[in-house]
Scaffold this motif. Structure first.
Motif, PDB file in Angstrom:
ATOM      1  N   SER A  67      31.281  35.962  30.295  1.00 21.47           N
ATOM      2  CA  SER A  67      31.728  37.295  29.893  1.00 21.47           C
ATOM      3  C   SER A  67      31.704  37.494  28.379  1.00 21.47           C
ATOM      4  N   ARG A  68      31.535  36.423  27.612  1.00 16.41           N
ATOM      5  CA  ARG A  68      31.479  36.590  26.154  1.00 16.41           C
ATOM      6  C   ARG A  68      30.476  35.641  25.524  1.00 16.41           C
ATOM      7  N   THR A  69      30.027  36.026  24.344  1.00 17.63           N
ATOM      8  CA  THR A  69      29.039  35.261  23.591  1.00 17.63           C
ATOM      9  C   THR A  69      29.590  35.003  22.196  1.00 17.63           C
ATOM     10  N   ILE A  70      29.355  33.799  21.708  1.00 18.91           N
ATOM     11  CA  ILE A  70      29.785  33.422  20.361  1.00 18.91           C
ATOM     12  C   ILE A  70      28.533  33.073  19.560  1.00 18.91           C
ATOM     13  N   THR A  71      28.464  33.605  18.358  1.00 23.01           N
ATOM     14  CA  THR A  71      27.370  33.269  17.452  1.00 23.01           C
ATOM     15  C   THR A  71      27.763  32.017  16.686  1.00 23.01           C
ATOM     16  N   VAL A  72      26.924  30.989  16.751  1.00 24.12           N
ATOM     17  CA  VAL A  72      27.170  29.757  15.997  1.00 24.12           C
ATOM     18  C   VAL A  72      26.145  29.707  14.872  1.00 24.12           C
ATOM     19  N   GLU A  73      26.644  29.652  13.646  1.00 21.65           N
ATOM     20  CA  GLU A  73      25.781  29.540  12.467  1.00 21.65           C
ATOM     21  C   GLU A  73      25.762  28.085  12.022  1.00 21.65           C
ATOM     22  N   PHE A  74      24.590  27.587  11.660  1.00 21.43           N
ATOM     23  CA  PHE A  74      24.437  26.196  11.248  1.00 21.43           C
ATOM     24  C   PHE A  74      24.084  26.164   9.768  1.00 21.43           C
ATOM     25  N   ASP A  75      24.807  25.320   9.035  1.00 19.76           N
ATOM     26  CA  ASP A  75      24.641  25.223   7.594  1.00 19.76           C
ATOM     27  C   ASP A  75      24.465  23.750   7.229  1.00 19.76           C
ATOM     28  N   ALA A  76      23.726  23.496   6.161  1.00 24.32           N
ATOM     29  CA  ALA A  76      23.524  22.119   5.706  1.00 24.32           C
ATOM     30  C   ALA A  76      23.592  22.064   4.189  1.00 24.32           C
ATOM     31  N   ASN A  77      24.374  21.142   3.683  1.00 24.13           N
ATOM     32  CA  ASN A  77      24.512  20.901   2.245  1.00 24.13           C
ATOM     33  C   ASN A  77      24.269  19.423   2.004  1.00 24.13           C
ATOM     34  N   SER A  78      23.755  19.101   0.836  1.00 27.35           N
ATOM     35  CA  SER A  78      23.551  17.688   0.542  1.00 27.35           C
ATOM     36  C   SER A  78      24.038  17.380  -0.856  1.00 27.35           C
ATOM     37  N   ARG A  79      24.584  16.198  -0.993  1.00 26.75           N
ATOM     38  CA  ARG A  79      25.027  15.686  -2.284  1.00 26.75           C
ATOM     39  C   ARG A  79      24.050  14.580  -2.673  1.00 26.75           C
ATOM     40  N   GLY A  80      22.899  15.001  -3.173  1.00 26.39           N
ATOM     41  CA  GLY A  80      21.868  14.049  -3.545  1.00 26.39           C
ATOM     42  C   GLY A  80      20.498  14.677  -3.406  1.00 26.39           C
ATOM     43  N   PRO A  81      19.478  14.017  -3.929  1.00 32.02           N
ATOM     44  CA  PRO A  81      18.115  14.567  -3.882  1.00 32.02           C
ATOM     45  C   PRO A  81      17.388  14.251  -2.575  1.00 32.02           C
ATOM     46  N   TRP A  82      17.699  14.963  -1.528  1.00 30.34           N
ATOM     47  CA  TRP A  82      16.995  14.847  -0.267  1.00 30.34           C
ATOM     48  C   TRP A  82      17.000  16.187   0.436  1.00 30.34           C
ATOM     49  N   ASP A  83      16.126  16.354   1.427  1.00 26.23           N
ATOM     50  CA  ASP A  83      16.034  17.599   2.190  1.00 26.23           C
ATOM     51  C   ASP A  83      16.840  17.446   3.474  1.00 26.23           C
ATOM     52  N   PHE A  84      17.712  18.410   3.728  1.00 28.98           N
ATOM     53  CA  PHE A  84      18.581  18.372   4.905  1.00 28.98           C
ATOM     54  C   PHE A  84      18.791  19.805   5.351  1.00 28.98           C
ATOM     55  N   LYS A  85      18.410  20.113   6.627  1.00 29.51           N
ATOM     56  CA  LYS A  85      18.539  21.487   7.106  1.00 29.51           C
ATOM     57  C   LYS A  85      18.589  21.520   8.634  1.00 29.51           C
ATOM     58  N   PRO A  86      19.179  22.588   9.193  1.00 26.17           N
ATOM     59  CA  PRO A  86      19.143  22.742  10.639  1.00 26.17           C
ATOM     60  C   PRO A  86      17.775  23.263  11.068  1.00 26.17           C
ATOM     61  N   ALA A  87      17.348  22.927  12.279  1.00 26.61           N
ATOM     62  CA  ALA A  87      16.076  23.418  12.791  1.00 26.61           C
ATOM     63  C   ALA A  87      16.147  24.922  13.049  1.00 26.61           C
ATOM     64  N   GLN A  88      17.350  25.434  13.351  1.00 25.24           N
ATOM     65  CA  GLN A  88      17.553  26.875  13.494  1.00 25.24           C
ATOM     66  C   GLN A  88      18.891  27.235  12.868  1.00 25.24           C
ATOM     67  N   ARG A  89      18.960  28.438  12.307  1.00 24.63           N
ATOM     68  CA  ARG A  89      20.145  28.848  11.544  1.00 24.63           C
ATOM     69  C   ARG A  89      21.262  29.416  12.407  1.00 24.63           C
ATOM     70  N   THR A  90      20.936  30.116  13.492  1.00 27.44           N
ATOM     71  CA  THR A  90      21.966  30.696  14.361  1.00 27.44           C
ATOM     72  C   THR A  90      21.575  30.524  15.810  1.00 27.44           C
ATOM     73  N   LEU A  91      22.584  30.616  16.666  1.00 26.09           N
ATOM     74  CA  LEU A  91      22.380  30.475  18.096  1.00 26.09           C
ATOM     75  C   LEU A  91      23.500  31.218  18.810  1.00 26.09           C
ATOM     76  N   GLN A  92      23.164  31.897  19.893  1.00 31.33           N
ATOM     77  CA  GLN A  92      24.155  32.586  20.721  1.00 31.33           C
ATOM     78  C   GLN A  92      24.514  31.668  21.890  1.00 31.33           C
ATOM     79  N   VAL A  93      25.814  31.373  22.073  1.00 31.81           N
ATOM     80  CA  VAL A  93      26.249  30.500  23.162  1.00 31.81           C
ATOM     81  C   VAL A  93      27.427  31.119  23.898  1.00 31.81           C
ATOM     82  N   HIS A  94      27.581  30.737  25.145  1.00 37.27           N
ATOM     83  CA  HIS A  94      28.747  31.122  25.933  1.00 37.27           C
ATOM     84  C   HIS A  94      29.758  29.986  25.844  1.00 37.27           C
ATOM     85  N   PRO A  95      31.039  30.273  25.741  1.00 37.52           N
ATOM     86  CA  PRO A  95      32.045  29.200  25.765  1.00 37.52           C
ATOM     87  C   PRO A  95      31.906  28.385  27.049  1.00 37.52           C
ATOM     88  N   GLY A  96      31.956  27.061  26.906  1.00 38.10           N
ATOM     89  CA  GLY A  96      31.803  26.168  28.043  1.00 38.10           C
ATOM     90  C   GLY A  96      30.379  25.716  28.280  1.00 38.10           C
TER      91      GLY A  96
END
Length: 192
Positions: A67-96
């Motif tokens: 009955s409901r949808t939650i938007t999940v946003e994915f973020d990536a930060n790094s403390r150092g010289p390397w590449d780090f990122k999510p394969a996708q930035r947002t996703l719609q999911v149902h609880p459960g």
């Protein structure tokens, strides 16, 4: 003297029989355990993996709140010289709903490095309801120079999450562990 020697030989024989019996019991324990669980219905996961006669497919997860949808946003930060990122930035999911998203990492340095990710959530109340089943943040990883990896995050959002939460941000900060971490500065409290 001869009776003592024969007594010792009988004792060694008895100990060998006991050791062989213990080995046989340990070897037979796994199939015995599986059989008992199947008979009593205790091992629910193993029963779900079997083909049930007359059933066309596995039953749907009744814990998913469609009955409901939650938007999940994915973020990536790094403390150092390397590449780090999510394969996708947002996703719609149902609880459960069990959901998996991939994170990509590349060591762009010319040396081997070890690092670990630390998660954070927004809003803060979502942290108690964001259940990670599998996450690269549980372990430290060592990557060679130029090496690329992809790591999964499998999660379920608890349907008990407040209905006014419609967006959750999952943020990871990747820190280098070990040699690349500078020592903590000495403070005034270190003086005697």
């Amino acid at each position: 003297m001869a009776t003592r020697k024969s007594h010792n030989l009988r004792m060694v024989g008895k100990l060998c029989v006991v050791a062989a019996g213990m080995f046989a019991f340990g070897y037979g324990l796994i199939p015995l355990y599986k059989h008992i669980c199947e008979l009593t219905g205790i091992n629910i996961l193993a029963l779900g993996e079997q083909q049930v006669p007359g059933a066309s497919r596995a039953p749907a997860n009744s814990q998913v709140d469609l009955s409901r949808t939650i938007t999940v946003e994915f973020d990536a930060n790094s403390r150092g010289p390397w590449d780090f990122k999510p394969a996708q930035r947002t996703l719609q999911v149902h609880p459960g709903q069990l959901t998996t998203v991939m994170y990509e990492f590349q060591n762009v340095q010319n040396r081997r490095m070890s690092a670990q990710a630390i998660p954070s959530y927004a809003p803060r109340q979502a942290a108690a309801h964001f259940n990670k089943i599998e996450c690269f943040c549980f372990n430290q990883y060592t990557l060679e120079p130029g090496e690329k990896k992809q790591w999964p995050v499998a999660f379920v959002i608890d349907p008990k999450l407040s209905k006014d939460v419609t967006t959750i941000t999952l943020s990871y900060t990747f820190f280098e562990v070990g040699a690349g971490t500078p020592p903590a500065p000495a403070g005034e409290g270190a003086r005697s």
